[in-house]
Design a protein around this motif. Structure first.
Motif, PDB file in Angstrom:
ATOM      1  N   MET A   1       0.820  -1.219   0.000  1.00  0.00           N
ATOM      2  CA  MET A   1       0.000   0.000   0.000  1.00  0.00           C
ATOM      3  C   MET A   1       0.853   1.269   0.000  1.00  0.00           C
ATOM      4  SD  MET A   1      -3.252  -0.853  -0.030  1.00  0.00           S
ATOM      5  CE  MET A   1      -4.281   0.342   0.809  1.00  0.00           C
ATOM      6  N   ASP A   2       2.201   1.137  -0.010  1.00  0.00           N
ATOM      7  CA  ASP A   2       3.048   2.316  -0.039  1.00  0.00           C
ATOM      8  C   ASP A   2       2.775   3.169  -1.269  1.00  0.00           C
ATOM      9  OD1 ASP A   2       4.179   1.560   2.307  1.00  0.00           O
ATOM     10  OD2 ASP A   2       5.998   0.750   1.436  1.00  0.00           O
ATOM     11  N   LEU A   3       2.372   2.525  -2.375  1.00  0.00           N
ATOM     12  CA  LEU A   3       2.085   3.250  -3.599  1.00  0.00           C
ATOM     13  C   LEU A   3       0.969   4.281  -3.406  1.00  0.00           C
ATOM     14  CD1 LEU A   3       2.189   0.341  -6.223  1.00  0.00           C
ATOM     15  CD2 LEU A   3       3.873   2.147  -5.916  1.00  0.00           C
ATOM     16  N   LEU A   4       0.137   4.055  -2.408  1.00  0.00           N
ATOM     17  CA  LEU A   4      -1.010   4.936  -2.215  1.00  0.00           C
ATOM     18  C   LEU A   4      -0.712   6.127  -1.314  1.00  0.00           C
ATOM     19  CD1 LEU A   4      -3.892   2.325  -1.904  1.00  0.00           C
ATOM     20  CD2 LEU A   4      -3.066   3.521  -3.912  1.00  0.00           C
ATOM     21  N   SER A   5       0.473   6.162  -0.721  1.00  0.00           N
ATOM     22  CA  SER A   5       0.941   7.317   0.066  1.00  0.00           C
ATOM     23  C   SER A   5      -0.105   7.871   1.026  1.00  0.00           C
ATOM     24  CB  SER A   5       1.402   8.436  -0.887  1.00  0.00           C
ATOM     25  OG  SER A   5       2.417   7.970  -1.741  1.00  0.00           O
ATOM     26  N   PRO A   6      -0.504   7.085   2.033  1.00  0.00           N
ATOM     27  CA  PRO A   6      -1.498   7.590   2.985  1.00  0.00           C
ATOM     28  C   PRO A   6      -0.924   8.639   3.923  1.00  0.00           C
ATOM     29  CG  PRO A   6      -0.621   5.516   3.755  1.00  0.00           C
ATOM     30  CD  PRO A   6      -0.033   5.739   2.382  1.00  0.00           C
ATOM     31  N   THR A   7      -1.796   9.462   4.479  1.00  0.00           N
ATOM     32  CA  THR A   7      -1.431  10.379   5.555  1.00  0.00           C
ATOM     33  C   THR A   7      -1.680   9.653   6.874  1.00  0.00           C
ATOM     34  OG1 THR A   7      -2.047  12.310   4.253  1.00  0.00           O
ATOM     35  CG2 THR A   7      -1.957  12.588   6.648  1.00  0.00           C
ATOM     36  N   ILE A   8      -0.606   9.212   7.519  1.00  0.00           N
ATOM     37  CA  ILE A   8      -0.688   8.442   8.767  1.00  0.00           C
ATOM     38  C   ILE A   8       0.266   9.049   9.781  1.00  0.00           C
ATOM     39  CG2 ILE A   8      -0.235   6.198   9.850  1.00  0.00           C
ATOM     40  CD1 ILE A   8      -2.678   6.050   8.186  1.00  0.00           C
ATOM     41  N   PRO A   9      -0.163   9.321  11.006  1.00  0.00           N
ATOM     42  CA  PRO A   9      -1.537   9.220  11.494  1.00  0.00           C
ATOM     43  C   PRO A   9      -2.400  10.357  10.964  1.00  0.00           C
ATOM     44  CG  PRO A   9      -0.166  10.185  13.206  1.00  0.00           C
ATOM     45  CD  PRO A   9       0.757   9.820  12.064  1.00  0.00           C
ATOM     46  N   THR A  10      -3.684  10.100  10.843  1.00  0.00           N
ATOM     47  CA  THR A  10      -4.595  11.166  10.447  1.00  0.00           C
ATOM     48  C   THR A  10      -4.808  12.118  11.625  1.00  0.00           C
ATOM     49  OG1 THR A  10      -6.450   9.708  11.011  1.00  0.00           O
ATOM     50  CG2 THR A  10      -5.782   9.802   8.699  1.00  0.00           C
ATOM     51  N   PRO A  11      -5.130  13.390  11.349  1.00  0.00           N
ATOM     52  CA  PRO A  11      -5.265  14.370  12.443  1.00  0.00           C
ATOM     53  C   PRO A  11      -6.392  14.027  13.419  1.00  0.00           C
ATOM     54  CG  PRO A  11      -5.081  15.462  10.304  1.00  0.00           C
ATOM     55  CD  PRO A  11      -5.274  14.016  10.023  1.00  0.00           C
ATOM     56  N   LEU A  12      -6.189  14.434  14.657  1.00  0.00           N
ATOM     57  CA  LEU A  12      -7.224  14.361  15.685  1.00  0.00           C
ATOM     58  C   LEU A  12      -7.546  15.802  16.082  1.00  0.00           C
ATOM     59  CD1 LEU A  12      -8.805  12.242  17.415  1.00  0.00           C
ATOM     60  CD2 LEU A  12      -7.120  12.676  19.215  1.00  0.00           C
ATOM     61  N   GLN A  13      -8.772  16.216  15.862  1.00  0.00           N
ATOM     62  CA  GLN A  13      -9.163  17.619  16.023  1.00  0.00           C
ATOM     63  C   GLN A  13     -10.246  17.745  17.089  1.00  0.00           C
ATOM     64  OE1 GLN A  13     -10.179  19.358  12.245  1.00  0.00           O
ATOM     65  NE2 GLN A  13     -11.346  21.042  13.144  1.00  0.00           N
ATOM     66  N   ARG A  14     -10.067  18.694  17.999  1.00  0.00           N
ATOM     67  CA  ARG A  14     -11.066  18.897  19.045  1.00  0.00           C
ATOM     68  C   ARG A  14     -12.207  19.765  18.531  1.00  0.00           C
ATOM     69  NH1 ARG A  14     -10.005  20.243  25.460  1.00  0.00           N
ATOM     70  NH2 ARG A  14     -12.181  20.098  26.100  1.00  0.00           N
ATOM     71  N   SER A  70     -21.709   3.344  -3.103  1.00  0.00           N
ATOM     72  CA  SER A  70     -20.752   2.560  -2.325  1.00  0.00           C
ATOM     73  C   SER A  70     -19.377   3.224  -2.229  1.00  0.00           C
ATOM     74  CB  SER A  70     -20.599   1.171  -2.940  1.00  0.00           C
ATOM     75  OG  SER A  70     -19.568   0.450  -2.301  1.00  0.00           O
ATOM     76  N   ASN A  71     -19.025   3.671  -1.018  1.00  0.00           N
ATOM     77  CA  ASN A  71     -17.662   4.141  -0.768  1.00  0.00           C
ATOM     78  C   ASN A  71     -16.657   3.036  -1.028  1.00  0.00           C
ATOM     79  OD1 ASN A  71     -18.892   6.484   0.200  1.00  0.00           O
ATOM     80  ND2 ASN A  71     -18.786   5.823   2.329  1.00  0.00           N
ATOM     81  N   HIS A  72     -17.063   1.815  -0.731  1.00  0.00           N
ATOM     82  CA  HIS A  72     -16.161   0.663  -0.869  1.00  0.00           C
ATOM     83  C   HIS A  72     -15.824   0.398  -2.333  1.00  0.00           C
ATOM     84  CE1 HIS A  72     -14.411  -3.268  -0.366  1.00  0.00           C
ATOM     85  NE2 HIS A  72     -15.379  -3.824  -1.068  1.00  0.00           N
ATOM     86  N   LEU A  73     -16.820   0.419  -3.220  1.00  0.00           N
ATOM     87  CA  LEU A  73     -16.528   0.234  -4.641  1.00  0.00           C
ATOM     88  C   LEU A  73     -15.608   1.340  -5.145  1.00  0.00           C
ATOM     89  CD1 LEU A  73     -19.958  -0.793  -6.257  1.00  0.00           C
ATOM     90  CD2 LEU A  73     -18.009  -2.276  -5.743  1.00  0.00           C
ATOM     91  N   TYR A  74     -15.901   2.558  -4.761  1.00  0.00           N
ATOM     92  CA  TYR A  74     -15.111   3.719  -5.163  1.00  0.00           C
ATOM     93  C   TYR A  74     -13.644   3.543  -4.743  1.00  0.00           C
ATOM     94  CZ  TYR A  74     -14.257   8.845  -5.635  1.00  0.00           C
ATOM     95  OH  TYR A  74     -13.800  10.102  -5.971  1.00  0.00           O
ATOM     96  N   ALA A  75     -13.448   3.191  -3.480  1.00  0.00           N
ATOM     97  CA  ALA A  75     -12.089   3.047  -2.958  1.00  0.00           C
ATOM     98  C   ALA A  75     -11.379   1.849  -3.581  1.00  0.00           C
ATOM     99  CB  ALA A  75     -12.138   2.902  -1.438  1.00  0.00           C
ATOM    100  N   THR A  76     -12.079   0.740  -3.772  1.00  0.00           N
ATOM    101  CA  THR A  76     -11.464  -0.444  -4.358  1.00  0.00           C
ATOM    102  C   THR A  76     -11.032  -0.175  -5.793  1.00  0.00           C
ATOM    103  OG1 THR A  76     -12.814  -1.885  -2.962  1.00  0.00           O
ATOM    104  CG2 THR A  76     -11.797  -2.892  -4.885  1.00  0.00           C
ATOM    105  N   ALA A  77     -11.865   0.530  -6.538  1.00  0.00           N
ATOM    106  CA  ALA A  77     -11.508   0.866  -7.916  1.00  0.00           C
ATOM    107  C   ALA A  77     -10.239   1.714  -7.967  1.00  0.00           C
ATOM    108  CB  ALA A  77     -12.662   1.599  -8.589  1.00  0.00           C
ATOM    109  N   ALA A  78     -10.160   2.724  -7.087  1.00  0.00           N
ATOM    110  CA  ALA A  78      -8.996   3.613  -7.068  1.00  0.00           C
ATOM    111  C   ALA A  78      -7.743   2.871  -6.611  1.00  0.00           C
ATOM    112  CB  ALA A  78      -9.263   4.804  -6.162  1.00  0.00           C
ATOM    113  N   ALA A  79      -7.873   2.064  -5.563  1.00  0.00           N
ATOM    114  CA  ALA A  79      -6.716   1.328  -5.053  1.00  0.00           C
ATOM    115  C   ALA A  79      -6.250   0.288  -6.053  1.00  0.00           C
ATOM    116  CB  ALA A  79      -7.083   0.659  -3.730  1.00  0.00           C
TER     117      ALA A  79
END
Length: 298
Positions: A1-14, A70-79
């Motif tokens: 999944m390195d190819l997808l360059s995630p932002t980790i950790p994602t922000p925690l906002q109050r 479907s968010n899942h179909l959308y994300a699977t297609a992109a990934a």
């Protein structure tokens, strides 16, 4: 999944407003909507280990299931496109072949082959006989269930809880999430956090059983509270009241929600806060699970 360059950790906002201050609770939002521009929110976390397994096994194609928004179909297609995997989507509703929305058009643009089936056929999606037939029909691809909810998905979601503990310095009293298939709630529970799961489905009481079945191998999961009164008519249904809430939320916090999952969850959470559900001093982390491609502009 390195190819997808995630932002980790994602922000925690109050988050804070008059109702939150009067209730004397602390409310944070885990900004998983910012994890990746197309493989968004909980879908990145649920797909992570599934797609790593597919790659490790030398799989060439991934087949999965979903509905119109479907968010899942959308994300699977992109990934899949980013990782060089062919993708196949089994879509609920023959009429959608003629009336495709932006989510389904995006899936096609990413190279996903969409196959539209009747609702009756779609209800068979978890039966062994149907899955065997579908697998043979499409060349034995790597198969991921609707919503990406598998044991591997729980592993990916559980990593978010570790991020939250590191960012807060403590485990929150509750983590709140929207629930469709229950995989995100189960993943959070598997890491020992107590969860408020807001069903986006009408008649979502069955989710409690589904979530606990996903947790059968975990000896000390967190405690689940399933809330089923904030579905606004059912999956992918909403009204003007919910759209106004989305608009007000964005104006107040500069954060965009969407009407299928996250707005319903925050509407319900704010209702609980306003009506004294939580004792003073409670710390709550609500997960923004992304899915903004399905947004209806309020």
């Amino acid at each position: 999944m390195d190819l997808l360059s995630p932002t980790i950790p994602t922000p925690l906002q109050r988050l804070s407003n008059g109702d939150i201050e009067r209730a004397a609770v602390q409310l944070f939002i885990k900004r998983d909507d910012l994890i990746h521009p197309t493989v968004s929110g909980n879908k990145w976390r649920k797909l992570k280990y599934n797609l790593l397994e597919a790659q490790a096994g030398g799989e060439k194609a991934v087949l999965t299931f979903g509905g119109a928004y479907s968010n899942h179909l959308y994300a699977t297609a992109a990934a899949g496109r980013a990782l060089g995997l062919d993708t196949i989507g089994i879509v609920r509703g023959l009429e959608l072949e003629r009336e495709q929305n932006a989510t389904l058009r995006f899936c096609r643009e990413q190279g996903m082959a969409l196959h539209f089936v009747t609702r009756e056929e779609y209800r068979q999606r978890n039966s062994e006989d149907y899955l065997k037939r579908i697998s043979e029909q499409y060349g034995n691809p790597y198969m991921i269930p609707e919503g990406g909810t598998t044991g591997l998905a729980l592993k990916g979601v559980a990593e978010m809880v570790g991020e939250v503990k590191g960012q807060l310095g403590i485990m929150p009293d509750f983590m709140a999430t929207a629930a469709g298939t229950g995989g995100t709630a189960a993943g959070i529970l598997s890491a020992g956090a107590d969860v408020l799961a807001f069903s986006a489905l009408k008649g979502g009481d069955f989710l409690s059983k589904d979530i606990h079945e996903l947790l059968h191998e975990y000896k000390r999961p967190g405690h689940l509270t399933l809330l089923t009164d904030f579905h606004f008519g059912g999956y992918a249904k909403w009204n003007d009241e919910l759209l106004k809430f989305m608009q007000d939320f964005r104006a107040e916090f500069d954060i965009q929600l969407e009407q299928v999952y996250t707005a319903k969850m925050f509407y319900g959470l704010f209702d609980l806060i306003k009506n004294g559900y939580f004792k003073a001093g409670t710390t709550i982390v609500a997960v923004h699970t992304g899915g903004l491609q399905g947004l209806i502009r309020a």
